[in-house]
Motif scaffolding. Structure first.
Motif, mmCIF file in Angstrom:
data_model
loop_
_atom_site.group_PDB
_atom_site.id
_atom_site.type_symbol
_atom_site.label_atom_id
_atom_site.label_comp_id
_atom_site.label_asym_id
_atom_site.label_seq_id
_atom_site.Cartn_x
_atom_site.Cartn_y
_atom_site.Cartn_z
ATOM 1 N N TYR A 270 68.251 16.572 54.999
ATOM 2 C CA TYR A 270 67.486 15.689 54.133
ATOM 3 C C TYR A 270 68.415 14.961 53.158
ATOM 4 O O TYR A 270 69.458 15.466 52.763
ATOM 5 C CB TYR A 270 66.453 16.477 53.316
ATOM 6 C CG TYR A 270 65.499 17.256 54.174
ATOM 7 C CD1 TYR A 270 64.435 16.639 54.811
ATOM 8 C CD2 TYR A 270 65.667 18.630 54.353
ATOM 9 C CE1 TYR A 270 63.560 17.355 55.602
ATOM 10 C CE2 TYR A 270 64.800 19.360 55.142
ATOM 11 C CZ TYR A 270 63.753 18.710 55.764
ATOM 12 O OH TYR A 270 62.896 19.423 56.543
ATOM 13 N N LYS A 271 67.977 13.773 52.750
ATOM 14 C CA LYS A 271 68.692 13.047 51.721
ATOM 15 C C LYS A 271 68.412 13.692 50.369
ATOM 16 O O LYS A 271 67.429 14.401 50.185
ATOM 17 C CB LYS A 271 68.242 11.586 51.704
ATOM 18 C CG LYS A 271 68.516 10.839 53.006
ATOM 19 C CD LYS A 271 67.989 9.423 52.932
ATOM 20 C CE LYS A 271 68.218 8.681 54.251
ATOM 21 N NZ LYS A 271 67.670 7.317 54.223
ATOM 22 N N ARG A 272 69.283 13.410 49.407
ATOM 23 C CA ARG A 272 69.135 14.034 48.088
ATOM 24 C C ARG A 272 67.761 13.726 47.473
ATOM 25 O O ARG A 272 67.113 14.597 46.900
ATOM 26 C CB ARG A 272 70.252 13.552 47.158
ATOM 27 C CG ARG A 272 70.183 14.156 45.760
ATOM 28 C CD ARG A 272 71.317 13.605 44.904
ATOM 29 N NE ARG A 272 72.595 14.066 45.370
ATOM 30 C CZ ARG A 272 73.196 15.154 44.911
ATOM 31 N NH1 ARG A 272 72.597 15.880 43.985
ATOM 32 N NH2 ARG A 272 74.367 15.516 45.363
ATOM 33 N N GLU A 273 67.297 12.492 47.608
ATOM 34 C CA GLU A 273 66.017 12.127 47.002
ATOM 35 C C GLU A 273 64.833 12.757 47.722
ATOM 36 O O GLU A 273 63.724 12.771 47.200
ATOM 37 C CB GLU A 273 65.854 10.606 46.961
ATOM 38 C CG GLU A 273 65.911 9.930 48.337
ATOM 39 C CD GLU A 273 67.325 9.542 48.723
ATOM 40 O OE1 GLU A 273 67.467 8.678 49.605
ATOM 41 O OE2 GLU A 273 68.269 10.081 48.120
ATOM 42 N N GLU A 274 65.058 13.285 48.940
ATOM 43 C CA GLU A 274 63.964 13.913 49.685
ATOM 44 C C GLU A 274 63.834 15.393 49.394
ATOM 45 O O GLU A 274 62.859 16.015 49.802
ATOM 46 C CB GLU A 274 64.188 13.722 51.189
ATOM 47 C CG GLU A 274 64.092 12.275 51.649
ATOM 48 C CD GLU A 274 64.418 12.132 53.120
ATOM 49 O OE1 GLU A 274 65.102 13.020 53.650
ATOM 50 O OE2 GLU A 274 63.978 11.145 53.731
ATOM 51 N N LEU A 275 64.802 15.978 48.695
ATOM 52 C CA LEU A 275 64.788 17.426 48.492
ATOM 53 C C LEU A 275 63.618 17.886 47.632
ATOM 54 O O LEU A 275 63.211 19.045 47.700
ATOM 55 C CB LEU A 275 66.106 17.880 47.857
ATOM 56 C CG LEU A 275 67.325 17.820 48.791
ATOM 57 C CD1 LEU A 275 68.577 18.187 48.033
ATOM 58 C CD2 LEU A 275 67.131 18.745 49.978
ATOM 59 N N ASP A 276 63.070 16.999 46.786
ATOM 60 C CA ASP A 276 61.898 17.366 45.999
ATOM 61 C C ASP A 276 60.691 17.622 46.879
ATOM 62 O O ASP A 276 59.703 18.213 46.428
ATOM 63 C CB ASP A 276 61.564 16.251 44.997
ATOM 64 C CG ASP A 276 62.554 16.208 43.838
ATOM 65 O OD1 ASP A 276 63.211 17.248 43.612
ATOM 66 O OD2 ASP A 276 62.661 15.170 43.186
ATOM 67 N N CYS A 277 60.728 17.164 48.120
ATOM 68 C CA CYS A 277 59.613 17.345 49.049
ATOM 69 C C CYS A 277 59.828 18.520 49.993
ATOM 70 O O CYS A 277 59.070 18.692 50.942
ATOM 71 C CB CYS A 277 59.388 16.064 49.863
ATOM 72 S SG CYS A 277 59.054 14.605 48.872
ATOM 73 N N VAL A 278 60.889 19.308 49.751
ATOM 74 C CA VAL A 278 61.210 20.438 50.622
ATOM 75 C C VAL A 278 61.162 21.717 49.808
ATOM 76 O O VAL A 278 61.739 21.802 48.718
ATOM 77 C CB VAL A 278 62.606 20.272 51.257
ATOM 78 C CG1 VAL A 278 62.931 21.476 52.136
ATOM 79 C CG2 VAL A 278 62.673 18.987 52.060
ATOM 80 N N PHE A 279 60.452 22.696 50.326
ATOM 81 C CA PHE A 279 60.340 23.996 49.659
ATOM 82 C C PHE A 279 60.722 25.084 50.652
ATOM 83 O O PHE A 279 60.259 25.074 51.796
ATOM 84 C CB PHE A 279 58.905 24.213 49.173
ATOM 85 C CG PHE A 279 58.722 25.487 48.394
ATOM 86 C CD1 PHE A 279 59.009 25.540 47.043
ATOM 87 C CD2 PHE A 279 58.278 26.639 49.027
ATOM 88 C CE1 PHE A 279 58.849 26.709 46.333
ATOM 89 C CE2 PHE A 279 58.117 27.813 48.322
ATOM 90 C CZ PHE A 279 58.408 27.858 46.963
ATOM 91 N N GLN A 280 61.586 26.006 50.242
ATOM 92 C CA GLN A 280 61.999 27.083 51.137
ATOM 93 C C GLN A 280 61.336 28.391 50.737
ATOM 94 O O GLN A 280 61.266 28.732 49.568
ATOM 95 C CB GLN A 280 63.514 27.229 51.162
ATOM 96 C CG GLN A 280 64.169 27.590 49.839
ATOM 97 C CD GLN A 280 65.638 27.900 50.021
ATOM 98 O OE1 GLN A 280 66.024 28.487 51.024
ATOM 99 N NE2 GLN A 280 66.454 27.523 49.043
ATOM 100 N N LEU A 281 60.821 29.100 51.746
ATOM 101 C CA LEU A 281 60.216 30.411 51.543
ATOM 102 C C LEU A 281 61.135 31.458 52.149
ATOM 103 O O LEU A 281 61.430 31.408 53.344
ATOM 104 C CB LEU A 281 58.834 30.492 52.202
ATOM 105 C CG LEU A 281 57.758 29.582 51.596
ATOM 106 C CD1 LEU A 281 57.666 28.308 52.408
ATOM 107 C CD2 LEU A 281 56.423 30.293 51.589
ATOM 108 N N CYS A 282 61.580 32.376 51.310
ATOM 109 C CA CYS A 282 62.516 33.406 51.743
ATOM 110 C C CYS A 282 61.802 34.758 51.816
ATOM 111 O O CYS A 282 60.740 34.941 51.248
ATOM 112 C CB CYS A 282 63.694 33.507 50.773
ATOM 113 S SG CYS A 282 64.531 31.949 50.463
ATOM 114 N N ALA A 283 62.429 35.689 52.524
ATOM 115 C CA ALA A 283 61.954 37.080 52.594
ATOM 116 C C ALA A 283 60.477 37.149 52.979
ATOM 117 O O ALA A 283 59.662 37.767 52.307
ATOM 118 C CB ALA A 283 62.200 37.793 51.268
#
Length: 562
Positions: A440-453
């Protein structure tokens, strides 16, 4: 009143190859001189062995047989020893047992991989030679199976939860030996799924070139049967004929428990294009940096810096090695090691190249169901889910083509604060650069959420979408919010599906066969240079347990006595 005759040494069962010579022993005490007579089983009773009237019975193994010894005195008192089994293996591989065999267990039959329909019976079988005859104990996924103490493991009606990795320990008073580990797949008939990337984070150790990964719930002190062999994982990769196999181990390489025998591992095929990146050298510890609430292994710290370089993978790892070598915190404590059989200029940035049905199955195996949400203004956003590892997934919000009556839309995806869910969005690019920045581009990272564990999630996960936009008619900035709930049962299902299906890697090149381990055993505070003490060796008992079931029927009390 004391018995007239007391047996002080019972004969013991043995398991030997055909032609092997040994002696059965029986010792007794009495108030007068004693006489001995040996018998063997014959049909439903027993038969006197002519001339076998000594305390010791020399035998050259010919066929499986049962034996007992009668001891009597001059007053017509008589007692019988225990029935013992002489198990004879007719077909034994050349070189078994070893020339200087002392009676320790030797595996002569390994279990085989099984695929079984739900509800159908499962049987795994192994066999071992030993003097005394070995006792058996089966394990599944490193956990002891209390009721499975025979050569043959039987489950009458299988369930999906019976899937897993099985192996058996054969032990006697001389030691123990482990069978090969085999996979058992319980399910319904259907196309096999393929997955790329094997990921592991945890403790580990090494002995005689074999590396073991230690699960978080392994009993203390843990042993090889409680752990997962890295070499066995690599065998699974090779079976899929992957173009590049990479094992990156950020674990200690000290032998944890010298009193334990090793599980058997079949030799690796000479396919080539296999790369090992060890965070530390043989018989040494690996260290990590503590930085507030975050911790990272020294190896991982520099690996993240170089892993996406478009260069030969061994050259990339050499850059990591040089960076670690320049780090003053681990000088004289930790030196990275690289081993490989790379015969082609392979890079981790090479594209994944599955083909045909394998490509279709691999793609479907990584994709999860998407959903679409609609804001009051009419804007539509698609939520896509990407499972990267078995316990890590990304949620990505993708705006659909914008509507004419709004301009300058900006979307933010974040999680509502909860106490139970240990999932946190990384707002700093540095913490996610190796996994997200390349996609993803830097400006798109606000639209990405990671779920761990995912395996630790105890409650539903509630995500909130904030849509900021400008209304052209008023030129005012407006924000609308929507919430979407990811049910914990769905999230946990993603993890259980990976466990139950026991998937194999796809035939891909080359980054599909990447193994990572990110939690070293030692600890190194920033600037301190202190390490945690390693676990101490443990002791273990090798006393034989209940003997294996007999191929012959042992006479019951009062039966078959001469």
């Amino acid at each position: 009143m004391q018995e007239a005759i007391t047996i002080t040494e019972q004969p013991v069962s043995v398991s030997v190859p055909v032609g092997y010579s040994f002696t059965l022993r029986c010792r007794a005490q009495g108030h007068s001189s004693l006489q001995y007579q040996w018998f063997c089983q014959y049909q439903s009773g027993c038969r006197l062995i002519p001339g076998a009237t000594n305390q010791d019975l020399p035998i050259t193994a010919e066929q499986t047989q049962l034996y007992t010894c009668r001891v009597n005195d001059l007053h017509r008192n008589a007692v019988f020893s225990d029935w013992v089994k002489v198990e004879v293996h007719q077909c034994v591989a050349r070189g078994l047992p070893p020339r200087l065999w002392q009676g320790e267990p030797v595996i002569v039959l390994n279990p085989q991989e099984q695929r079984v329909e739900v509800g159908q019976p499962l049987q795994l079988q192994c066999a071992a030679m030993g003097v005394p005859a070995p006792s058996y104990q089966w394990y599944r996924n490193g956990n002891l199976l209390e009721q499975q103490k025979r050569k043959k493991l039987r489950i009458t009606h299988t369930k999906v939860s019976d899937s897993g990795t099985y192996l058996c320990c054969a032990s006697n008073s001389h030691g123990e030996h482990w069978t090969n580990a085999v996979d058992v797949h319980i399910g319904t008939c259907g196309p096999e799924k393929f997955f790329a990337i094997f990921y592991y984070a945890g403790h580990g150790y090494e002995h005689l070139g074999r590396n073991y990964m230690v699960p978080v719930d392994a009993p203390q002190p843990y042993a090889p049967q409680n752990c997962i062999s890295v070499q066995r994982i690599l065998q699974k990769m090779q079976q899929q004929q992957t173009a590049l196999n990479i094992i990156l181990l950020d674990t200690c390489r000290k032998w944890y428990n010298p009193g334990r025998a090793l599980s058997q591992v079949q030799p690796l095929e000479p396919w080539g294009n296999t790369v090992y990146g060890y965070s530390t050298s043989e018989d040494a510890e690996a260290y990590e940096l503590q930085d507030g609430e975050f911790s990272s292994g020294i190896f991982m710290k520099y690996l993240k810096k170089h892993i996406l370089q478009e260069k030969k993978v061994t050259h990339m790892l050499e850059d990591v090695l040089e960076d670690i070598g320049r780090d003053p915190l681990v000088t004289g404590k930790q030196v990275m090691e690289i081993k490989h059989t790379l015969k082609e200029a392979r890079s981790l940035t090479d594209p994944i190249c599955p083909s045909g049905a394998a490509a279709e199955r691999w793609g479907h195996g990584q994709e999860l169901p998407s959903r679409t949400v609609t804001f009051p203004c009419g804007a539509r956003v698609e939520l896509c889910f990407l499972r990267l590892f078995s316990n890590l997934m990304f949620v990505c919000a993708k705006p659909q083509p914008p509507l004419a009556h709004i301009t300058e839309p900006q979307l933010l995806l974040h999680q509502l604060e909860t106490d139970d869910v240990a999932i946190q969005r990384e707002s700093c690019l540095d913490h996610v650069e190796t996994l997200l920045a390349s996609v993803y581009k830097r400006e798109e990272l606000d639209c990405v959420f990671q779920l761990c564990a995912l395996q630790k999630i105890q409650t539903d996960v509630v995500l909130q979408l904030d849509l900021h936009y400008t209304q052209p008619s008023t030129n005012q900035r407006t924000c609308e919010s929507l919430q979407t709930t990811l049910q914990k049962s769905l999230l946990r299902q993603f993890v259980s599906q990976r466990k139950d299906s026991q998937p194999a890697p796809a035939r891909v090149c080359p980054q599909a066969a990447l193994g990572l381990s990110t939690e070293p055993k030692g600890s190194l505070g920033t600037g301190s240079g202190h390490s945690l003490p390693s676990s101490s060796p443990s002791t273990f008992s090798s006393e034989p347990e209940e003997n294996d079931e007999s191929d012959l029927a042992l006479p019951g009390p009062g039966q078959g006595r001469p």
